[in-house]
Design an enzyme around this catalytic site. Structure first.
Site, PDB file in Angstrom:
ATOM      1  N   HIS A  46       0.827  -1.216   0.000  1.00 50.25           N
ATOM      2  CA  HIS A  46       0.000   0.000   0.000  1.00 50.25           C
ATOM      3  C   HIS A  46       0.862   1.266   0.000  1.00 50.25           C
ATOM      4  CE1 HIS A  46      -3.407  -2.650   1.198  1.00 50.25           C
ATOM      5  NE2 HIS A  46      -2.462  -3.238   1.904  1.00 50.25           N
ATOM      6  N   LYS A  68      15.169  22.299 -10.884  1.00 43.42           N
ATOM      7  CA  LYS A  68      14.574  20.998 -11.197  1.00 43.42           C
ATOM      8  C   LYS A  68      15.518  20.054 -11.938  1.00 43.42           C
ATOM      9  CE  LYS A  68      10.919  19.759 -10.567  1.00 43.42           C
ATOM     10  NZ  LYS A  68       9.664  20.013 -11.280  1.00 43.42           N
TER      11      LYS A  68
END
Ligand code: ARG
Length: 486
Positions: free
Chosen positions: A156, A283
């Protein structure tokens, strides 16, 4: 220009029809397979005296010369000639004259295209298998090198139990080995010769189907002439195999994306595989894994397109089936590109073991080990699960970790906890004890890796035979062709 089928027509084709009808823009990919099939067919026609040895020689020499032009990119394709088959035949007639008209004896474009596709699939599946085996080998090498690097395993996407980075990489290796297995299997069913099926009802001419099949190293013949021209299972199956492969590629890619994020920081990708932002100077984006993830969509789309195309088609050949090629070719090129880039992408990633170790600290990853400890003391697992749940609840409330609780605190929750508890709360020990086959213990991972490598080597051996025939290989490389069968 006169059409090959123009005999019963008095008017020319409308230009707009020509554009829709033509497939040469994309089926020229099959040119060398088409020529290989035609050479094998002509050799057979000569062997059964449907043409003379001299006619066969002229045809074969002409086809070989055209193959050289096709390889060099100097061959001129004509939309008026519709598809690859009629381009090859038409250009052969331009080159050697009337005798070229004998090549199509006892053959239809329907069994011709079925053959070309099968040969193309066999070649591409073989090449993809080899590329995949390189990725698997690269993964086993990396997995071996990181078999001792602990990291959290997830369910999960929540921290679950300790594993190692090597164990995780080894999972990727087994996923991709199954893909090789599947494509080897698909390739076996593709290697069947449909030639002789004719348009749909075979031919009364005394041809020798076996001989063509042997010339092309196809172990079997199709057993029904309708099915021989109507069947596209090989393309469907290949797309299904590619789709499952792309599920795997996209899952690998997604984990790379996650792990390069600042939130995880488990790995850093090499600059060579990333790009920056035109706006945000800081970035460094994982574009290549993102594209690997995204390209899965094209391949699934191709499978869906072909399933939809084939569904409900009456036997035998229908022109709809010309639409099989673009999705198939695109999906194969996409899958091959993705698989080819994987080994380098993985080899160039920088692993950050300290970040993985830090992630093991929080999240109560040893809770299951605690429950197993109680089981060892005779507590039924369900009860043990409940007790450890209470321990974790206590830790959450008091903002502490399992390792930080005193034995007294443990004993307050269950008197089965004892002084031998301390080593249970060690991640390394937890790992080492999971040494069953397939488990994350370094020794178990290394044992699995040996088997994964052995299986990959076996698959490479299988791929090594049963690929393109000597005739196709020689044509592709521009080498002298093997002599006709005796
Ligand atoms: N270009 C055609 C295809 O790819 C070849 C077969 C055409 N046969 C025919 N009868 N029109 O399907």
């Amino acid at each position: 220009m006169d059409k090959a089928w123009g005999g019963r027509f008095t008017e020319g084709t409308a230009a707009i029809v020509e554009a829709m009808n033509a497939s040469v823009g994309f089926d020229q990919i099959l040119a060398l397979e088409d020529i290989a099939g035609s050479i094998a067919h002509s050799r057979m026609l000569a062997a059964v005296s449907l043409m003379t040895a001299d006619e066969q020689r002229q045809i074969e020499d002409g086809l070989v010369a055209m193959a050289a032009e096709i390889r060099a990119g100097t061959f001129t394709w004509s939309v008026q000639r519709e598809d690859v088959h009629m381009n090859v035949e038409g250009a052969l007639a331009d080159r050697i004259g009337r005798v070229a008209g004998k090549l199509h004896t006892a053959r239809s474009r329907n069994d011709q295209v079925a053959l070309d596709l099968r040969l193309w699939l066999r070649r591409e599946l073989t090449a993809l298998g080899h590329d995949l085996s390189r990725a698997v080998v690269q993964l086993t090498t990396l997995a071996d090198a990181h078999a001792e690097v602990p990291m959290p395993g997830y369910t999960h996407l929540q921290r679950a139990q300790p594993i190692t980075f090597g164990h995780h990489l080894s999972a990727w290796a087994v996923m991709l080995s199954r893909d090789i297995d599947r494509l080897v299997d698909a390739r076996r069913r593709v290697a069947v010769s449909p030639l002789g099926s004719g348009a749909l009802a075979g031919t009364p001419l005394p041809i020798d189907r076996q001989r063509v099949a042997r010339e092309l190293e196809l172990p079997n013949l199709t057993l029904n002439s309708l099915d021989g021209v109507a069947d596209r299972d090989g393309a469907l199956e290949t797309l299904a195999v590619l789709s499952i492969l792309m599920v795997h590629v996209s899952r690998i890619a997604e984990e790379l994306v996650l792990w390069t994020s600042q939130e995880f920081g488990f790995i850093e990708l090499s600059d060579a595989f990333c790009t920056g932002s035109s706006l945000m100077p800081q970035k460094k984006n994982p574009d290549i894994p993102e594209l690997l993830r995204g390209k899965a969509g094209r391949v699934f789309g191709a499978l869906q397109a072909l399933l939809t195309l084939m569904k409900g088609l009456p036997l035998a050949y229908n022109k709809d089936m010309q639409e099989d090629k673009e999705p198939l070719f695109d999906a194969m090129a996409t899958a091959r590109q993705c698989v080819a880039i994987l080994p380098d992408l993985l080899a160039a990633m920088k692993v950050r073991p300290e970040r993985m170790r830090a992630a093991l600290e929080d999240g109560f990853l040893l809770a299951t080990d605690l429950a197993d400890y109680l089981v060892d003391k005779g507590v039924p697992f369900r009860e043990a699960h409940h007790i450890v749940g209470a321990v974790v609840g206590h830790c959450v409330l008091t903002r502490t970790r399992l390792e930080a609780l005193s034995l007294d605190e443990y004993r307050r929750l269950s008197d089965h906890f004892d002084s031998d508890l301390t080593p249970v709360l060690d991640a390394r020990r937890s790992l080492e004890r999971r040494s069953l086959t397939g488990g994350p213990a370094p020794a178990a991972v290394r044992q699995s890796l040996v088997e994964i490598r052995e299986r990959a080597a076996e698959l490479v051996t299988i791929l090594g035979s049963g690929g393109p025939s000597a005739l196709e290989r020689a044509l592709a490389r521009g080498e002298p062709l093997p002599p006709p069968l005796p």
